[in-house]
Design a protein around this motif. Sequence first.
Motif, PDB file in Angstrom:
ATOM      1  N   PHE A 150       0.830  -1.205   0.000  1.00  0.00           N
ATOM      2  CA  PHE A 150       0.000   0.000   0.000  1.00  0.00           C
ATOM      3  C   PHE A 150       0.863   1.252   0.000  1.00  0.00           C
ATOM      4  CE2 PHE A 150      -2.263   3.340   2.351  1.00  0.00           C
ATOM      5  CZ  PHE A 150      -3.337   3.517   1.496  1.00  0.00           C
ATOM      6  N   TYR A 151       1.900   1.258   0.831  1.00  0.00           N
ATOM      7  CA  TYR A 151       2.784   2.423   0.903  1.00  0.00           C
ATOM      8  C   TYR A 151       3.483   2.676  -0.426  1.00  0.00           C
ATOM      9  CZ  TYR A 151       6.900   5.188   1.948  1.00  0.00           C
ATOM     10  OH  TYR A 151       7.877   6.140   1.909  1.00  0.00           O
ATOM     11  N   ARG A 152       4.061   1.644  -1.006  1.00  0.00           N
ATOM     12  CA  ARG A 152       4.807   1.824  -2.250  1.00  0.00           C
ATOM     13  C   ARG A 152       3.921   2.201  -3.427  1.00  0.00           C
ATOM     14  NH1 ARG A 152      10.230   0.277  -3.135  1.00  0.00           N
ATOM     15  NH2 ARG A 152       9.735   1.121  -5.170  1.00  0.00           N
ATOM     16  N   ASN A 153       2.674   1.717  -3.458  1.00  0.00           N
ATOM     17  CA  ASN A 153       1.823   1.968  -4.620  1.00  0.00           C
ATOM     18  C   ASN A 153       0.888   3.158  -4.455  1.00  0.00           C
ATOM     19  OD1 ASN A 153       2.966  -0.137  -6.012  1.00  0.00           O
ATOM     20  ND2 ASN A 153       1.358  -1.576  -5.487  1.00  0.00           N
ATOM     21  N   LYS A 154       0.541   3.525  -3.239  1.00  0.00           N
ATOM     22  CA  LYS A 154      -0.450   4.589  -3.050  1.00  0.00           C
ATOM     23  C   LYS A 154       0.091   5.825  -2.343  1.00  0.00           C
ATOM     24  CE  LYS A 154      -3.778   2.147  -4.773  1.00  0.00           C
ATOM     25  NZ  LYS A 154      -4.273   2.439  -6.097  1.00  0.00           N
ATOM     26  N   VAL A 155       0.960   5.648  -1.376  1.00  0.00           N
ATOM     27  CA  VAL A 155       1.379   6.772  -0.543  1.00  0.00           C
ATOM     28  C   VAL A 155       2.648   7.432  -1.061  1.00  0.00           C
ATOM     29  CG1 VAL A 155       2.059   7.443   1.795  1.00  0.00           C
ATOM     30  CG2 VAL A 155       0.277   5.738   1.459  1.00  0.00           C
ATOM     31  N   GLN A 156       3.597   6.648  -1.468  1.00  0.00           N
ATOM     32  CA  GLN A 156       4.896   7.168  -1.874  1.00  0.00           C
ATOM     33  C   GLN A 156       4.828   7.640  -3.324  1.00  0.00           C
ATOM     34  OE1 GLN A 156       7.988   4.251  -1.928  1.00  0.00           O
ATOM     35  NE2 GLN A 156       9.533   5.733  -1.350  1.00  0.00           N
ATOM     36  N   PHE A 157       4.908   8.947  -3.525  1.00  0.00           N
ATOM     37  CA  PHE A 157       4.744   9.497  -4.860  1.00  0.00           C
ATOM     38  C   PHE A 157       6.068   9.729  -5.587  1.00  0.00           C
ATOM     39  CE2 PHE A 157       1.086  11.158  -2.417  1.00  0.00           C
ATOM     40  CZ  PHE A 157       0.113  10.440  -3.078  1.00  0.00           C
ATOM     41  N   ALA A 158       7.138   9.934  -4.854  1.00  0.00           N
ATOM     42  CA  ALA A 158       8.398  10.317  -5.484  1.00  0.00           C
ATOM     43  C   ALA A 158       9.063   9.168  -6.229  1.00  0.00           C
ATOM     44  CB  ALA A 158       9.357  10.877  -4.436  1.00  0.00           C
ATOM     45  N   ARG A 159       8.941   7.967  -5.708  1.00  0.00           N
ATOM     46  CA  ARG A 159       9.610   6.824  -6.328  1.00  0.00           C
ATOM     47  C   ARG A 159       8.659   6.055  -7.215  1.00  0.00           C
ATOM     48  NH1 ARG A 159      12.795   4.669  -1.136  1.00  0.00           N
ATOM     49  NH2 ARG A 159      14.297   6.350  -1.003  1.00  0.00           N
ATOM     50  N   LYS A 160       9.250   5.128  -7.929  1.00  0.00           N
ATOM     51  CA  LYS A 160       8.487   4.280  -8.830  1.00  0.00           C
ATOM     52  C   LYS A 160       7.631   3.290  -8.057  1.00  0.00           C
ATOM     53  CE  LYS A 160       9.754   1.619 -12.761  1.00  0.00           C
ATOM     54  NZ  LYS A 160      10.799   1.073 -13.591  1.00  0.00           N
ATOM     55  N   LYS A 161       6.439   3.030  -8.558  1.00  0.00           N
ATOM     56  CA  LYS A 161       5.561   2.047  -7.937  1.00  0.00           C
ATOM     57  C   LYS A 161       6.101   0.638  -8.188  1.00  0.00           C
ATOM     58  CE  LYS A 161       1.308   4.635  -8.444  1.00  0.00           C
ATOM     59  NZ  LYS A 161      -0.061   4.615  -8.953  1.00  0.00           N
ATOM     60  N   LEU A 162       5.612  -0.300  -7.386  1.00  0.00           N
ATOM     61  CA  LEU A 162       5.945  -1.702  -7.614  1.00  0.00           C
ATOM     62  C   LEU A 162       5.292  -2.152  -8.917  1.00  0.00           C
ATOM     63  CD1 LEU A 162       5.267  -3.145  -4.058  1.00  0.00           C
ATOM     64  CD2 LEU A 162       7.484  -2.719  -5.081  1.00  0.00           C
ATOM     65  N   THR A 163       5.928  -3.086  -9.602  1.00  0.00           N
ATOM     66  CA  THR A 163       5.317  -3.602 -10.828  1.00  0.00           C
ATOM     67  C   THR A 163       4.052  -4.378 -10.464  1.00  0.00           C
ATOM     68  OG1 THR A 163       6.544  -5.681 -10.781  1.00  0.00           O
ATOM     69  CG2 THR A 163       7.583  -3.816 -11.935  1.00  0.00           C
ATOM     70  N   LYS A 164       3.195  -4.559 -11.446  1.00  0.00           N
ATOM     71  CA  LYS A 164       1.934  -5.260 -11.210  1.00  0.00           C
ATOM     72  C   LYS A 164       2.180  -6.696 -10.736  1.00  0.00           C
ATOM     73  CE  LYS A 164      -2.600  -5.633 -13.230  1.00  0.00           C
ATOM     74  NZ  LYS A 164      -3.326  -4.507 -12.732  1.00  0.00           N
ATOM     75  N   ASN A 165       3.174  -7.375 -11.357  1.00  0.00           N
ATOM     76  CA  ASN A 165       3.489  -8.753 -10.938  1.00  0.00           C
ATOM     77  C   ASN A 165       4.010  -8.802  -9.507  1.00  0.00           C
ATOM     78  OD1 ASN A 165       2.699  -9.962 -13.304  1.00  0.00           O
ATOM     79  ND2 ASN A 165       4.746  -9.949 -14.200  1.00  0.00           N
TER      80      ASN A 165
END
Length: 105
Positions: free
Chosen positions: A57-72
């Motif tokens: 949740f943090y990596r995909n929704k909250v953290q805007f500066a870095r790249k999101k986790l891949t879908k896989n």
Amino acid sequence: MGKAVNLLRSLFILFAFIFFGSLLVFYIAQIYLLAGFNVDSFLWLINVGIYILCFVFYRNKVQFARKKLTKNTSNSLLLLSLLLMLSPLLLNFFLVHQLANNLEH
């Protein structure tokens, strides 16, 4: 000034993980107890599952500066998290079933 802001941001994220993670673990453990399952010895599995869920949740929704986790990666971590949170049910079932079989023999 930037280091102080980063430190405060990191402390806030750590506090949020601990607070919301503990809250979710408490509610899931209560649901298991209401269903009649003793999860005391497997509570750490629920904890790990919740914290993996919080990380995704943090990596995909909250953290805007870095790249999101891949879908896989997201899907794999979410599946792992779900399995870890459901594992006390499976382990409890197998251990109780095994104990009942041992008592019969």
